[in-house]
Write an enzyme that holds these catalytic residues in place. Sequence first.
Site, PDB file in Angstrom:
ATOM      1  N   GLU A   1       0.587   7.841  11.547  1.00 22.49           N
ATOM      2  CA  GLU A   1      -0.768   7.406  11.874  1.00 22.49           C
ATOM      3  C   GLU A   1      -1.534   8.424  12.710  1.00 22.49           C
ATOM      4  OE1 GLU A   1      -0.314   2.566  11.600  1.00 22.49           O
ATOM      5  OE2 GLU A   1       0.098   3.542  13.521  1.00 22.49           O
TER       6      GLU A   1
ATOM      7  N   TYR B   1      -8.682   8.265 -17.610  1.00 22.39           N
ATOM      8  CA  TYR B   1      -9.357   9.037 -16.569  1.00 22.39           C
ATOM      9  C   TYR B   1      -9.597  10.473 -17.042  1.00 22.39           C
ATOM     10  CZ  TYR B   1      -7.792   5.351 -13.334  1.00 22.39           C
ATOM     11  OH  TYR B   1      -7.565   4.156 -12.707  1.00 22.39           O
TER      12      TYR B   1
ATOM     13  N   HIS C   1       0.867  -1.179   0.000  1.00 18.52           N
ATOM     14  CA  HIS C   1       0.000   0.000   0.000  1.00 18.52           C
ATOM     15  C   HIS C   1       0.907   1.234   0.000  1.00 18.52           C
ATOM     16  CE1 HIS C   1      -4.190  -1.097   0.015  1.00 18.52           C
ATOM     17  NE2 HIS C   1      -3.960  -2.067   0.868  1.00 18.52           N
TER      18      HIS C   1
END
Length: 433
Positions: A412, A336, A133
């Site tokens: 985070e 796109y 990711h």
Amino acid sequence: MPWLAMVLVAGSAVALVSARSAGAQESAIDRLSAEIEAQVIAWRRDFHQHPELSNREFRTAEVVAEALRAMDLEVETGIAHTGVVGYLRGARERPLVAIRADMDALPVTEATDLPFASTVTTEFRGQEVGVMHACGHDTHMAMQLGVASNLVALRDELPGSVLFIFQPAEEGAPAGEEGGAELMLKEGLFERYRPDVVFGMHAFSNLNTGQIGYRAGAIMASADAFELTIRGRQTHGARPWDGVDPIVVAAQIITGVQTIVSRQVDVTRAPAVVSFGAINGGIRSNIIPDEVELIGTIRNLDMETRDRVHEQLRTMVTGIAESAGAQADLEIIEMYPVTANDPALTRQMLPTIERVVGRENMIEGVPRTVAEDFSFFALEVPGLYLTLGVTPPDVDAATAPANHSPLFYVDEAALITGVRVLRHLTMDYMSGY
């Protein structure tokens, strides 16, 4: 399982939001956001440790669907292969706010030293690759689940409904497959659930934790690919006059195409890019080949400019090839469209963002020449797409590893900011509907 604890938090939270004043309710929900922070981080780490490539997000979809069902949302799965949506029916059907998170990871071998770093490998285009990711989609899903958790606590008094879209294949479907936002719409997502607006947010390393990037109008470029074959006539390299040299023609086309942007596009209106990414032709020094193949990309920040660039590219490659006695076969693959924030919606929601993060943390960005298929949703209904800073405050964001890097790193502590911004946007839009 960890997401079940979130449901208990949401259930016990109803008492916190019983205050009648909007200010008290807002404060209570922000406390709920703080309480859910540990769960959001746990979701993020789980997704990060188990990444899956586009149209292959099978485990990811199961985790998302189970978490949404545990919240007692109406859940639909299998949209555009692996997509999931959760419908939160509030006290009123309208307005319907859609929030979108993307699900797929990238064929990147992770190089961080995180204890939950990905060790996943898979096959991609015939090669064994790592999967990571590396663009923050793990954070997008986790934050969206956190928003859902917050809003479930308000179900009976929610002045509208919410559609949580978990979209696969944002990075592009595998060759020969359809996918992503376009396929979700093709399969009737917005016919079954027609939202009034759609919100999205993307983690970016070029901003610091606590910062939110915004911009009205075009924010990301359209992205198109092109494949070009120049057909000449093979001959001996010592006697070029006996054939038609596609290598020379290709060189002339590469040079000529640079004038499309520099001389034929009004760059004061919007930037544009035409880039060649590969050229392949010939096998031996003394043989002029029959053909040369070229591939490239086209980026634009204005849809009319996009059409003009396509037209000029076709005209130029055909004309140059014919002038040399060669043939040009050009295919433009539209991918796109431009990602654009609705100006009126952006103006409407800026006070919300300022209230949540403070004016000093609102960064008005410049358009990017990268692309995003959130654009398809924003062509259907007014959209607002924001960027979330994820580089620690003590690190210069200009030097942080970029999205798609094997060293891409997320602070985070930024996730709760994303949850709060998306939650407040949803509630404020509903209240002002």
